[in-house]
Design a protein around this motif. Structure first.
Motif, PDB file in Angstrom:
ATOM      1  N   UNK A  33      -2.109   5.075  -9.928  1.00 39.10           N
ATOM      2  CA  UNK A  33      -1.793   3.907 -10.767  1.00 39.10           C
ATOM      3  C   UNK A  33      -2.135   2.606 -10.042  1.00 39.10           C
ATOM      4  N   UNK A  34      -2.132   2.663  -8.714  1.00 39.68           N
ATOM      5  CA  UNK A  34      -2.325   1.443  -7.904  1.00 39.68           C
ATOM      6  C   UNK A  34      -3.732   1.361  -7.336  1.00 39.68           C
ATOM      7  N   UNK A  35      -4.625   2.185  -7.862  1.00 42.93           N
ATOM      8  CA  UNK A  35      -6.030   2.087  -7.415  1.00 42.93           C
ATOM      9  C   UNK A  35      -6.675   0.916  -8.141  1.00 42.93           C
ATOM     10  N   UNK A  36      -6.574  -0.218  -7.509  1.00 41.84           N
ATOM     11  CA  UNK A  36      -7.325  -1.389  -7.950  1.00 41.84           C
ATOM     12  C   UNK A  36      -7.929  -2.013  -6.706  1.00 41.84           C
ATOM     13  N   UNK A  37      -8.812  -2.967  -6.910  1.00 49.97           N
ATOM     14  CA  UNK A  37      -9.622  -3.463  -5.801  1.00 49.97           C
ATOM     15  C   UNK A  37      -9.662  -4.973  -5.756  1.00 49.97           C
ATOM     16  N   UNK A  38      -9.452  -5.606  -4.576  1.00 48.31           N
ATOM     17  CA  UNK A  38      -9.043  -4.994  -3.325  1.00 48.31           C
ATOM     18  C   UNK A  38      -7.724  -4.222  -3.511  1.00 48.31           C
ATOM     19  N   UNK A  39      -7.461  -3.295  -2.608  1.00 48.87           N
ATOM     20  CA  UNK A  39      -6.268  -2.454  -2.771  1.00 48.87           C
ATOM     21  C   UNK A  39      -5.005  -3.189  -2.376  1.00 48.87           C
ATOM     22  N   UNK A  40      -3.847  -2.622  -2.756  1.00 45.98           N
ATOM     23  CA  UNK A  40      -2.597  -3.166  -2.221  1.00 45.98           C
ATOM     24  C   UNK A  40      -2.661  -3.121  -0.693  1.00 45.98           C
ATOM     25  N   UNK A  95       0.803  -1.235   0.000  1.00 40.26           N
ATOM     26  CA  UNK A  95       0.000   0.000   0.000  1.00 40.26           C
ATOM     27  C   UNK A  95       0.829   1.276   0.000  1.00 40.26           C
ATOM     28  N   UNK A  96       2.113   1.187   0.363  1.00 48.40           N
ATOM     29  CA  UNK A  96       2.926   2.421   0.358  1.00 48.40           C
ATOM     30  C   UNK A  96       3.087   2.970  -1.065  1.00 48.40           C
ATOM     31  N   UNK A  97       2.934   2.114  -2.069  1.00 45.18           N
ATOM     32  CA  UNK A  97       3.037   2.594  -3.458  1.00 45.18           C
ATOM     33  C   UNK A  97       1.959   3.641  -3.764  1.00 45.18           C
ATOM     34  N   UNK A  98       0.869   3.571  -2.997  1.00 38.28           N
ATOM     35  CA  UNK A  98      -0.227   4.504  -3.249  1.00 38.28           C
ATOM     36  C   UNK A  98       0.068   5.897  -2.705  1.00 38.28           C
ATOM     37  N   UNK A  99       1.166   6.007  -1.965  1.00 38.75           N
ATOM     38  CA  UNK A  99       1.523   7.321  -1.403  1.00 38.75           C
ATOM     39  C   UNK A  99       2.382   8.129  -2.365  1.00 38.75           C
ATOM     40  N   UNK A 131       1.559   2.581 -18.535  1.00 44.61           N
ATOM     41  CA  UNK A 131       2.432   2.387 -17.374  1.00 44.61           C
ATOM     42  C   UNK A 131       2.446   0.913 -17.015  1.00 44.61           C
ATOM     43  N   UNK A 132       3.454   0.551 -16.215  1.00 45.44           N
ATOM     44  CA  UNK A 132       3.568  -0.847 -15.793  1.00 45.44           C
ATOM     45  C   UNK A 132       3.708  -0.879 -14.278  1.00 45.44           C
ATOM     46  N   UNK A 133       2.927  -1.726 -13.630  1.00 44.81           N
ATOM     47  CA  UNK A 133       2.978  -1.806 -12.160  1.00 44.81           C
ATOM     48  C   UNK A 133       4.364  -2.222 -11.668  1.00 44.81           C
ATOM     49  N   UNK A 134       5.112  -2.955 -12.523  1.00 43.06           N
ATOM     50  CA  UNK A 134       6.400  -3.506 -12.085  1.00 43.06           C
ATOM     51  C   UNK A 134       7.563  -2.799 -12.792  1.00 43.06           C
ATOM     52  N   UNK A 135       7.342  -1.553 -13.162  1.00 44.29           N
ATOM     53  CA  UNK A 135       8.315  -0.778 -13.935  1.00 44.29           C
ATOM     54  C   UNK A 135       9.737  -0.903 -13.357  1.00 44.29           C
ATOM     55  N   UNK A 136      10.699  -1.226 -14.228  1.00 45.18           N
ATOM     56  CA  UNK A 136      12.103  -1.264 -13.827  1.00 45.18           C
ATOM     57  C   UNK A 136      12.534  -2.577 -13.196  1.00 45.18           C
ATOM     58  N   UNK A 137      11.613  -3.473 -12.983  1.00 43.23           N
ATOM     59  CA  UNK A 137      11.937  -4.770 -12.350  1.00 43.23           C
ATOM     60  C   UNK A 137      12.808  -5.600 -13.307  1.00 43.23           C
ATOM     61  N   UNK A 138      13.936  -6.102 -12.776  1.00 39.62           N
ATOM     62  CA  UNK A 138      14.818  -6.966 -13.590  1.00 39.62           C
ATOM     63  C   UNK A 138      14.383  -8.405 -13.370  1.00 39.62           C
ATOM     64  N   UNK A 139      14.008  -9.072 -14.441  1.00 39.29           N
ATOM     65  CA  UNK A 139      13.602 -10.467 -14.279  1.00 39.29           C
ATOM     66  C   UNK A 139      14.523 -11.381 -15.077  1.00 39.29           C
TER      67      UNK A 139
END
Ligand code: URP
Ligand code: ZN
Ligand code: ZN
Length: 471
Positions: free
Chosen positions: A285-292, A273-277, A416-424
């Protein structure tokens, strides 16, 4: 058209061995080592993993919701899915209140005709209204059309939420017809009151979306749906479980051997949920339901997917552009359309952070993203496995391929991507749907229309594989 996939590590929910897969006429025809066959196309899979294509049971493509429409159509959404290793998705065919279920289906079939998919597509019916359009008689006919799961929302009051009477009637119908009921479990009435109070107190920033949807409201609705499913003697699948309080009633039900299953989604395992701050309205961008949820719930969810309390990981791909769609309506959280993107990165994230870290086994990975979904939603054994006669929906997976997840390179329309910058590490090399190569070397090589609508079997029944072609 025949394809020989040579020398790979063949991974299913139950097996893990080296061998060749011979595909003919869209189906797996032969499995073995050093197969002596000629094929129109040979794929060298040495050093690669050959697994069944993933199935995403939870997407919202071109869906009207929250005053706007999700920004992927069935061509763009399925293209993005294919790049991530998903070869079938089951989307929610939403009944517009007032419409009959036949009208709802007709509208969704029009969507896949207008924007043809590149992977296979099925539909769940989203039941929103049994008063002015939909009838239980019509609902009971849908399994004959291959639509064998019913979705109800216990949240989104004033929009798609249904009352307990409707939920219970749908559960009873499922008992009679062999359908599977899916629920979005949150107490919409309580949330509605809390949201109104929150906004009245002047708290309108994105993070208040999470703060006004307590976990207990999810847990209460999860338990209510489970108990009602028991009364109706219907199987129930709880979608997007986000936190330990709602894992608990599912764990208890499964311990008792009840017909209850649950899924979580990629984002609940990684986004808290801190991403929503984030400032400048980026938290929207992180307003989805249920929330983070608070970060510690991620560990509970990992435990639940490891111990089979939760049986699947879906994406709940529900893409709205930011800020164009996520920032509308005077910038108050409660009017932002709910939903986040993620259709392309489920396997990347789960492989990197689940399999490579040893949290889940490779077999469990296949179960969570493919086999369990196929079994629950009437696709198995045609899909969800690699066996003679099954559809050749196959991912040749490079376990060492490195990728940086980014909106700049993903294939959905969303910006946008929720996981932007993530190295996989770990990504598809080749993706086939019914033996046709869809993605190869990071290129889309199939035309829209390569995907087909799939009629699914009723809950607990098999979607029979056609007999293997003679070689
Ligand atoms: O926020 C979400 N998840 N939007 C899509 C609709 C739903 O609740 O699944
Ligand atoms: Zn939902
Ligand atoms: Zn959803």
């Amino acid at each position: 058209m025949s394809v020989l996939i040579k020398g790979g590590r063949i991974l299913t929910a139950s097996d893990d061995y080296f061998g060749d897969v011979f595909v003919d006429d869209g189906r797996v025809a032969l499995l073995g080592s050093s197969l002596d066959v000629t094929a129109d196309k040979v794929i060298d899979a040495s050093g690669k993993i050959v697994m069944p294509g993933a199935i995403d049971p939870h997407t919202h493509i071109e869906m009207f919701f929250g005053g706007t429409t999700t920004c992927d159509d069935f061509t763009s959404g399925t293209t993005s899915a294919a790049f991530g290793g998903t070869t079938t998705l089951i989307d929610f065919c939403m009944q517009t209140p007032g419409d009959t279920f036949a009208q709802a289906l007709e509208k969704y079939h029009e969507k896949i005709t207008r924007c043809p998919p590149v992977i296979d597509v099925g539909f769940h019916i989203g039941v929103t209204d049994l008063h002015t359009g939909g009838t239980l008689e019509d609902l009971a006919k849908l399994p004959d059309e291959g639509v064998t799961s019913y979705k109800v929302f216990m949240a989104y009051k004033g929009a798609v939420m249904v009352d307990d009477e409707t939920l219970f009637k749908v559960l009873r119908t499922a008992h009679q017809t062999g359908g599977l009921v899916m629920v979005h479990a949150e107490n919409g009435d309580a949330i509605d009151i809390i949201v109104k109070e929150t906004v009245a107190a002047g708290n309108t920033d994105p993070v208040w979306h999470a703060r006004s949807r307590p976990m207990e409201t999810e847990a209460e609705a999860t338990n209510r749906a489970i108990q009602l499913a028991r009364v109706a003697d219907a199987p129930l699948y709880v979608v997007h479980v986000s936190c330990q309080p709602s894992v608990e009633p599912i764990a208890l039900a499964r311990e008792k051997g009840w017909k209850i299953w649950g899924e979580t989604c990629t984002q609940y395992l990684f986004i808290d949920e801190t991403m929503m701050e984030k400032p400048n309205w980026e938290g929207a961008k992180y307003i989805y339901t249920p929330p983070p949820r608070p970060k510690e719930h991620q560990e509970h969810l990992w435990k639940a997917i490891t111990t089979d309390v939760l049986s699947a990981v879906s994406t709940d791909h529900c893409p709205f552009n930011w800020p164009d769609q996520k920032g509308i309506n005077g910038r108050e959280f409660q009017v932002v359309p709910n939903g986040g993107p993620g259709i392309e990165n489920r396997l990347h994230m789960l492989w990197t952070h689940g399999v490579r870290t040893g949290r889940i086994t490779p077999n469990r990975f296949v179960e969570l993203v493919s086999t369990n979904v196929a079994k629950l939603f009437g696709l198995y054994p045609r899909k969800g496995t690699i066996a003679p006669g099954s559809d050749a929906d196959i991912v040749v997976w490079d376990p060492e391929k490195k990728l940086t997840i980014s909106a700049a390179t993903h294939h959905t329309n969303v910006n946008y991507n929720l996981f932007e910058g993530e190295q996989v590490t770990g990504a598809p090399e080749v993706v086939l749907v019914r033996g046709q190569v869809i993605v190869e070397d990071d290129e889309l090589v199939a035309e829209p229309g390569a995907g087909q609508f799939v009629k699914r079997a009723r809950f607990g029944e098999e979607l029979l594989a056609a007999p293997a072609a003679a070689v």
